[in-house]
Design an enzyme around this catalytic site. Structure first.
Site, mmCIF file in Angstrom:
data_model
loop_
_atom_site.group_PDB
_atom_site.id
_atom_site.type_symbol
_atom_site.label_atom_id
_atom_site.label_comp_id
_atom_site.label_asym_id
_atom_site.label_seq_id
_atom_site.Cartn_x
_atom_site.Cartn_y
_atom_site.Cartn_z
ATOM 1 N N HIS A 28 -3.707 -4.745 -0.667
ATOM 2 C CA HIS A 28 -3.289 -5.435 0.548
ATOM 3 C C HIS A 28 -3.380 -6.944 0.328
ATOM 4 O O HIS A 28 -4.479 -7.510 0.394
ATOM 5 C CB HIS A 28 -4.199 -5.049 1.724
ATOM 6 C CG HIS A 28 -3.985 -3.668 2.233
ATOM 7 N ND1 HIS A 28 -3.115 -3.380 3.257
ATOM 8 C CD2 HIS A 28 -4.518 -2.482 1.841
ATOM 9 C CE1 HIS A 28 -3.127 -2.079 3.500
ATOM 10 N NE2 HIS A 28 -3.972 -1.508 2.645
ATOM 11 N N GLU A 53 -2.577 -9.240 2.359
ATOM 12 C CA GLU A 53 -2.997 -9.876 3.608
ATOM 13 C C GLU A 53 -4.505 -9.780 3.823
ATOM 14 O O GLU A 53 -5.049 -10.474 4.685
ATOM 15 C CB GLU A 53 -2.256 -9.263 4.801
ATOM 16 C CG GLU A 53 -2.732 -7.911 5.266
ATOM 17 C CD GLU A 53 -2.249 -6.739 4.429
ATOM 18 O OE1 GLU A 53 -2.470 -5.595 4.863
ATOM 19 O OE2 GLU A 53 -1.656 -6.951 3.347
ATOM 20 N N CYS A 82 0.826 -1.197 0.000
ATOM 21 C CA CYS A 82 0.000 0.000 0.000
ATOM 22 C C CYS A 82 0.874 1.267 0.000
ATOM 23 O O CYS A 82 1.583 1.513 -0.959
ATOM 24 C CB CYS A 82 -1.000 -0.017 1.156
ATOM 25 S SG CYS A 82 -2.341 1.172 0.946
#
Length: 276
Positions: free
Chosen positions: A215, A217, A106
């Site tokens: 992102h 994750e 990011c």
């Protein structure tokens, strides 16, 4: 590597006890700890991807790990200031100059470019890649939610998830790419694109230096696979550097080495927000 062990297995306190060694061959990853919001989801995702993970800003942890992850949440200028406060910019530069893998996420991608412009104010970035981070020209910002990406041929980072969607939360992005390969023997960077109002850079693969605007994750199975791809790529680095890690004292060498560059569907919102 040292530190206090969290319930999810991360090490966060450099003064605490040594964590038990990882299984043989398991790559070590340091998530750079410089105050960038909640990074536990990234730590857990990297552990699921097969890495031994710590959260630290100690030079020996940052420089000696097989891989370094640079998260980023908030304003471009603020992230740059917080990175400087822990000497993160110079340590990132040293890793890149030494061919040691780094993954930005990011705003961790955004600060790798030359500059960022938010609310009319321009802030200097690391300058690893040319380009400026600017407000996305979309009717609705932030760009929040799942979106497709256009992956270039030969991508290793996106292997197996080339046609998947990833989760974005950002109002700003790099909307052009102008990178000249100075040395013919250097492979040009691979740039992945997405679109929200206009095309913007979703990821870059540039030798040891990779980064994603989205992102991983938070991107479900697709993000998990991408992180596994990156962690698996660290095995080469792990075996190459096992006999000769960078020592903490070397972090105080002339910072000139850090100037070496590698070859190089959303939810509604109405106003620009700090990228997360």
């Amino acid at each position: 590597m040292t530190g206090k062990v969290l319930r999810d297995g991360a090490i966060i306190d450099p003064s605490a006890t040594v964590k038990p060694p990882s299984p043989e061959g398991k790559p070590t990853v340091t998530v750079l700890d410089y105050g960038s919001g909640n990074v536990r989801s990234a730590v857990r995702a990297l552990e699921r991807a097969g890495a031994e993970v710590i959260l630290s800003s100690k030079p020996e942890d940052v420089l000696n790990a097989d891989g370094l992850v640079v998260p980023g949440v908030g304003a471009f200028e603020t992230v740059m200031r917080e990175l400087k406060a822990v000497d993160g910019i110079r340590m990132i530069g040293r890793r890149v100059a030494g061919g040691r893998p780094v993954l930005g996420i990011c705003v961790g991608l955004q600060v790798l470019f030359e500059a960022g412009v938010e609310h009319g104010t321009e802030a200097e970035g690391m300058g690893e890649w040319p380009g400026k981070v600017e407000l996305l020209p979309a009717d609705v910002v932030p760009h929040m939610g799942w979106n497709t990406v256009k992956v270039p041929e030969g991508s290793k980072l996106f292997e197996g998830v080339e046609n998947d969607r990833f989760y974005f939360v950002h109002s700003y992005g790099v909307q052009s790419w102008d990178f000249d390969v100075i040395q013919p023997r250097m492979a040009p960077p691979l740039v992945t694109w997405s679109e929200h109002g206009a095309p913007f850079i979703a990821a870059v693969e540039n030798g040891p230096l990779c980064a994603t605007q989205f992102h991983p994750e938070k991107s479900g199975d697709a993000g998990g696979r991408l992180l596994r791809n990156w962690v698996n790529s660290l095995h080469t680095s792990h075996h190459r550097t096992a006999a000769g890690p960078i020592q903490g004292d070397s972090a105080r060498e002339d910072s000139a080495q850090a100037d070496t560059k590698p070859a190089g569907t959303q939810a509604a919102g109405s106003t620009p927000a700090a990228d997360a």
